[in-house]
Design an enzyme around this catalytic site. Structure first.
Site, PDB file in Angstrom:
ATOM      1  N   GLU A 145      67.804  75.249 -23.813  1.00 35.53           N
ATOM      2  CA  GLU A 145      67.219  75.239 -25.170  1.00 35.53           C
ATOM      3  C   GLU A 145      66.749  76.637 -25.562  1.00 35.53           C
ATOM      4  OE1 GLU A 145      64.688  71.874 -24.041  1.00 35.53           O
ATOM      5  OE2 GLU A 145      65.406  70.852 -25.837  1.00 35.53           O
ATOM      6  N   GLU A 152      67.804  66.387 -18.686  1.00 36.22           N
ATOM      7  CA  GLU A 152      66.537  65.659 -18.895  1.00 36.22           C
ATOM      8  C   GLU A 152      66.690  64.159 -18.687  1.00 36.22           C
ATOM      9  OE1 GLU A 152      67.711  68.032 -20.847  1.00 36.22           O
ATOM     10  OE2 GLU A 152      66.119  69.354 -21.557  1.00 36.22           O
TER      11      GLU A 152
HETATM   12  N1  3HC Z   1      59.977  72.174 -12.836  1.00 36.36           N
HETATM   13  C1  3HC Z   1      59.158  72.296 -11.774  1.00 36.36           C
HETATM   14  N2  3HC Z   1      59.603  72.501 -10.518  1.00 36.36           N
HETATM   15  C2  3HC Z   1      60.929  72.570 -10.343  1.00 36.36           C
HETATM   16  C3  3HC Z   1      61.842  72.450 -11.408  1.00 36.36           C
HETATM   17  C4  3HC Z   1      61.318  72.243 -12.709  1.00 36.36           C
HETATM   18  N3  3HC Z   1      62.111  72.131 -13.779  1.00 36.36           N
HETATM   19  N4  3HC Z   1      63.080  72.548 -10.920  1.00 36.36           N
HETATM   20  C5  3HC Z   1      62.960  72.738  -9.605  1.00 36.36           C
HETATM   21  N5  3HC Z   1      61.663  72.759  -9.255  1.00 36.36           N
HETATM   22  C6  3HC Z   1      61.094  73.005  -7.925  1.00 36.36           C
HETATM   23  C7  3HC Z   1      61.472  71.930  -6.929  1.00 36.36           C
HETATM   24  O1  3HC Z   1      60.567  70.853  -6.969  1.00 36.36           O
HETATM   25  C8  3HC Z   1      61.410  72.697  -5.620  1.00 36.36           C
HETATM   26  O2  3HC Z   1      60.058  72.776  -5.260  1.00 36.36           O
HETATM   27  P1  3HC Z   1      59.646  72.818  -3.689  1.00 36.36           P
HETATM   28  O3  3HC Z   1      60.334  74.013  -3.106  1.00 36.36           O
HETATM   29  O4  3HC Z   1      58.178  72.882  -3.719  1.00 36.36           O
HETATM   30  O5  3HC Z   1      60.176  71.537  -3.112  1.00 36.36           O
HETATM   31  C9  3HC Z   1      61.873  74.107  -6.011  1.00 36.36           C
HETATM   32  O6  3HC Z   1      61.695  74.184  -7.421  1.00 36.36           O
HETATM   33  C10 3HC Z   1      63.330  74.386  -5.689  1.00 36.36           C
HETATM   34  O7  3HC Z   1      64.109  73.339  -6.234  1.00 36.36           O
HETATM   35  P2  3HC Z   1      65.348  72.715  -5.439  1.00 36.36           P
HETATM   36  O8  3HC Z   1      64.959  72.454  -4.033  1.00 36.36           O
HETATM   37  O9  3HC Z   1      65.848  71.604  -6.255  1.00 36.36           O
HETATM   38  O10 3HC Z   1      66.339  73.960  -5.466  1.00 36.36           O
HETATM   39  P3  3HC Z   1      67.912  73.970  -5.595  1.00 36.36           P
HETATM   40  O11 3HC Z   1      68.313  75.388  -5.529  1.00 36.36           O
HETATM   41  O12 3HC Z   1      68.523  72.992  -4.662  1.00 36.36           O
HETATM   42  O13 3HC Z   1      68.234  73.414  -7.065  1.00 36.36           O
HETATM   43  C11 3HC Z   1      68.033  73.285  -9.466  1.00 36.36           C
HETATM   44  C12 3HC Z   1      67.858  74.140  -8.183  1.00 36.36           C
HETATM   45  C13 3HC Z   1      69.512  72.950  -9.654  1.00 36.36           C
HETATM   46  C14 3HC Z   1      67.518  74.052 -10.620  1.00 36.36           C
HETATM   47  C15 3HC Z   1      67.255  71.956  -9.275  1.00 36.36           C
HETATM   48  O14 3HC Z   1      65.946  72.263  -8.835  1.00 36.36           O
HETATM   49  C16 3HC Z   1      67.125  71.144 -10.531  1.00 36.36           C
HETATM   50  O15 3HC Z   1      68.051  70.450 -10.892  1.00 36.36           O
HETATM   51  N6  3HC Z   1      65.949  71.198 -11.168  1.00 36.36           N
HETATM   52  C17 3HC Z   1      65.631  70.377 -12.304  1.00 36.36           C
HETATM   53  C18 3HC Z   1      66.308  70.840 -13.553  1.00 36.36           C
HETATM   54  C19 3HC Z   1      65.884  69.991 -14.715  1.00 36.36           C
HETATM   55  O16 3HC Z   1      65.830  68.785 -14.643  1.00 36.36           O
HETATM   56  N7  3HC Z   1      65.552  70.646 -15.810  1.00 36.36           N
HETATM   57  C20 3HC Z   1      65.085  69.971 -16.972  1.00 36.36           C
HETATM   58  C21 3HC Z   1      63.598  69.867 -16.926  1.00 36.36           C
HETATM   59  S1  3HC Z   1      62.920  68.925 -18.229  1.00 36.36           S
HETATM   60  C22 3HC Z   1      62.993  69.945 -19.577  1.00 36.36           C
HETATM   61  O17 3HC Z   1      63.451  71.037 -19.483  1.00 36.36           O
HETATM   62  C23 3HC Z   1      62.442  69.376 -20.826  1.00 36.36           C
HETATM   63  C24 3HC Z   1      62.711  70.244 -22.006  1.00 36.36           C
HETATM   64  O18 3HC Z   1      63.759  69.685 -22.742  1.00 36.36           O
HETATM   65  C25 3HC Z   1      61.518  70.378 -22.875  1.00 36.36           C
END
Ligand code: 3HC
Ligand code: NAI
Length: 708
Positions: free
Chosen positions: A110, A130
């Site tokens: 976004e 999301e």
């Molecule tokens: N917010 C907070 N913490 C997050 C995060 C996020 N969006 N994404 C990842 N983390 C944290 C994880 O909990 C993890 O924490 P930890 O080490 O304490 O366990 C750390 O970051 C590393 O994450 P991964 O172990 O998952 O690392 P990878 O390298 O395997 O994967 C990734 C990276 C592909 C970015 C994966 O973390 C992921 O898919 N994250 C979520 C992405 C997501 O869903 N984004 C949308 C969020 S909602 C949003 O944006 C709403 C908006 O529209 C307003």
């Protein structure tokens, strides 16, 4: 300037670097840092262009999900919307180039779409995931994405949540250019190149939104797919509604609609459960008594004993991860059969478009058959997947002990046998561990990692780390009959049978649990796995049954008639040649006869009772496992149930679901079942205690590790 967001100027180009490791999540503090940088750009007439870039391994992977949890649990009362900040970025008078590497997900994409241009490295990915958290894009993603990529692509991305590779994003119009090498330099060059041009605002680009007669069928088809493939989920449909608003309303009004839908989704139980599952999947990797620094055995080659159903699937798992496999069998015939099955499974994956033929050809080269244990002398790990017989397993482990190098991990895929007894066949029990894959091993994400009494921390740390590398969710469990997953599944399936014995139809039991959200009903699951598996185990363990305690009998009788389930064309259901089930009146008649002979009174049973009895029995057994320390935390049980047993993700797992119902209510129902039905409904002491104290399973986590 905030430490999370750095601002520099290079040749008149402002560079805004977001630096919030590990994934540059857009927390409130990061947003505040960006706002400060934007103010600086607004007030500096010497700036000719802007680059936004992420420090470390990625661009921005999304909004900070932890803050959502804090908001919905009432820990914080409000969270500033990103939307106004994105408007300010889009309104900057100089072109803004978003430089993407790693992932631009959720709020990250976004943010990128509020820039005027987007460039990316070839291995970058973009996405609106999301929906997997039970929410929809909340910072105008549903309004800007269709303007860049068109309605069909936006609907697919927002409703399904899958990541999109840079190449595809370029074709769709989300990205403007792919670059190689130094991303920052490329972005600065790009910014200079476009500095003199008027900056195109995504929100003003309406040419891809289409007319209602073009978009209506796309939206209708997407809704139908969502209802079918994401059964019971609110967010996919909300995402489609928000994109529809983009096609019907001016940008501002579309944003308001998105906001409304976003808030509704965020405060739903579904979103809380899915966010629990997201963090849970990461939490299970953390085991207090196995610190991060625990040494591991680098696994660069694996031996597998047995090329049957599980051994073949496990071989594919390692080959897919690029780890060479030696696959051992007793004879040429079973090895040929095993390899043929692997090839058939891969061919199906190619047919379904999951893999390319080239990928499969490369993977097959990683699997080498052998008939000789001697070939295992150099491997770093062996996984045994021979028949479920203690004598045979011990014989195999004696051989492994003889041939494998010291330090190699010796793992068993047993689903029920005692890891300690298996380990006793070796001179190195600290290297022996359980790795319980689920069938089909190349598909199911769950891996129960079973700790024996002597299993060393190095072996555990190795398997936990390896599980991520091979695309599995590893959950550490203690050593007991059935470990966590199957020990809970036993009473669950038994209760389903009791319900049939008491008058519920087979279809009613399966339908009630399917509608609750389970991937399959418990009786249909039995037919799929093979009713004979449990039958054989029950026959062997009959001497352990407590006298006077009710035992289910229908499955045993069906097995005695040769009805083993899908593999024999008949079990609870009958199956046609394509394994399509249909109710079998013959079974219904037999059941009425058997229950009448057994003198079991028949009654109407509601769907509510079916669900409560089956799910609460899971929960009750889960509570025992938790108290015994076989499961480390309630979340470990949840992750096991979500990834190995088809428990609906939007209900967060068995223990989370019980917490959300309220343990007091669950406990009281169980006491009621105990009074009405019998002693097998005795409530687990931990459940009783937590219910009386007004606590949740999630609050119970006092252990350092699982009981060995
Ligand atoms: N917010 C907070 N913490 C997050 C995060 C996020 N969006 N994404 C990842 N983390 C944290 C994880 O909990 C993890 O924490 P930890 O080490 O304490 O366990 C750390 O970051 C590393 O994450 P991964 O172990 O998952 O690392 P990878 O390298 O395997 O994967 C990734 C990276 C592909 C970015 C994966 O973390 C992921 O898919 N994250 C979520 C992405 C997501 O869903 N984004 C949308 C969020 S909602 C949003 O944006 C709403 C908006 O529209 C307003
Ligand atoms: P299977 O019967 O399909 O395969 C077993 C294979 O082991 C056969 O191909 C056999 O030839 C081979 N074998 C036997 N002795 C051997 C030896 N000494 N050396 C090499 N190969 C030998 O069995 P399946 O279903 O693959 O089960 C294997 C193990 O996995 C069992 O312990 C089972 O309990 C467990 N398991 C099975 C699941 C399932 O759904 N099938 C799920 C999870 C675990």
């Amino acid at each position: 300037m905030s430490e999370l967001v750095q601002f520099t100027k290079v040749d008149g180009i402002a560079v805004v670097t977001i630096n919030n490791p590990p994934v540059n999540a857009l927390s409130s503090a990061v947003s505040a840092g960006i706002a400060t940088a934007v103010a600086q750009i607004e007030n500096d007439p010497s700036i000719k262009g802007v680059v936004f870039i992420g420090a470390g391994r990625t661009f921005v992977a999304g909004a900070d999900i932890k803050e959502f949890g804090e908001l919905t649990s009432g820990k914080i009362i409000c969270r500033e919307s990103l939307k106004p900040l994105l408007m300010r970025i889009e309104d900057l008078r100089v072109p803004v180039v978003m430089a993407i590497h790693g992932t631009a997900f959720g709020g990250g994409l976004e943010l990128a779409m509020a820039g005027h241009y987007r460039i990316a490295l070839r291995d970058a990915q973009v996405g609106q995931p999301e929906v997997k958290l039970g929410i929809i894009p909340g910072a105008a993603g549903t309004q800007r994405l269709p303007r860049l990529a068109g309605v069909a692509k936006a609907v697919e991305m927002c409703a399904e949540g899958a990541p999109v590779k840079a190449e595809d994003a370029l074709k769709s119009g989300i990205l403007d250019r792919l670059v190689e090498g130094d991303l920052l330099q490329a972005a600065i060059v790009f910014a200079k190149e476009v500095a003199a041009r008027p900056a195109p605002k995504t929100r003003e680009r309406n040419d891809k939104l289409g007319r209602p007669e073009q978009t209506s069928p796309i939206l209708a088809a997407a809704r139908e797919t969502a209802r079918k493939k994401q059964r019971g989920l609110l967010a996919p449909l909300a995402a489609i509604d928000a994109i529809e608003a983009a096609t019907r309303l001016p940008f501002e009004e579309g944003c308001q609609k998105e906001e409304e839908l976003f808030t509704k989704c965020l405060f739903s139980d579904q979103s809380k459960a899915l966010i629990h599952a997201f963090f849970g999947e990461r939490e299970v990797a953390k085991i207090p008594d196995i610190p991060k620094e625990t040494p591991i055995v680098p696994v660069t080659s694996v031996g597998i004993v047995g090329a049957g159903t599980m051994g073949g699937g496990i071989a594919m798992v390692f080959a897919n991860a690029g780890i060479p496999v030696l696959l051992k069998e007793t004879d040429q015939a079973p090895i040929d059969r095993g390899l043929a099955n692997i090839q058939k499974n891969y061919a199906n994956s190619v047919k379904r478009g999951r893999f390319t033929q080239q990928f499969v050809d490369e993977r097959l080269k990683f699997i080498r058959p052998t008939l000789d244990y001697g070939d295992f002398s150099g491997v770093d790990m062996v996984i045994e997947a021979v028949f479920e017989s203690m004598a045979l397993k011990k014989e195999v482990f004696r051989e492994l002990d003889r041939v494998c190098k010291q330090g190699a991990i010796l793992a068993t895929n047993t689903s029920s046998l005692d890891i300690d007894e298996i380990a006793s066949a070796t001179s190195r029990p600290k290297s022996v561990i359980g790795t319980h894959f689920f069938s089909p091993a190349n598909v199911m994400r769950l891996l129960e990692i079973v700790r024996g009494a002597a299993t060393g921390k190095e072996a555990i740390a190795t398997c936990m780390q390896l599980s991520k590398k091979i695309g599995k969710v590893g959950v550490l469990v203690g050593n007991c009959m059935g470990f966590v997953g199957n020990r809970m599944f036993g009473p669950y399936r038994r209760e389903a049978q009791f319900l049939v014995e008491e008058g519920a139809t087979i279809e009613a039991v399966d339908k009630a649990l399917y509608e609750f959200g389970m991937a399959m009903g418990p009786l249909a699951t039995g037919d799929l796995a093979g009713l004979d598996v449990g039958w054989r185990i029950r026959k062997e363990l009959r001497h352990l049954e407590k006298p006077g305690v009710r035992q289910a009998f229908i499955e045993d009788r069906l097995c005695e008639l040769g009805r083993f389930g899908q593999k024999t064309g008949a079990g609870w259901y009958k199956y046609d040649e394509n394994r399509k089930p249909s109710p079998d009146p013959e079974v219904a008649a037999l059941i009425r006869r058997w229950t009448s002979e057994a003198g079991i009174p028949q009654r109407q049973i509601s769907a509510e009772e079916i669900v409560e009895r089956c799910i609460y029995t899971l929960v009750n057994e889960g509570a025992r496992l938790l108290e015994e320390g076989i499961a480390l935390r309630a979340v470990d049980i949840d992750i096991i149930y979500l990834n190995g047993y088809g428990f609906p993700a939007h209900r967060g797992g068995a223990m989370w679901y019980a917490d959300s119902v309220g343990l007091r209510k669950v406990y009281e129902r169980i006491c009621d079942f105990q009074r009405r039905l019998g002693s097998w409904w005795e409530p687990a002491p931990l459940l009783q205690r937590l219910a009386e104290e007004g606590k949740t399973f999630a609050e119970f986590s006092s252990r350092q590790s699982v009981a060995a």
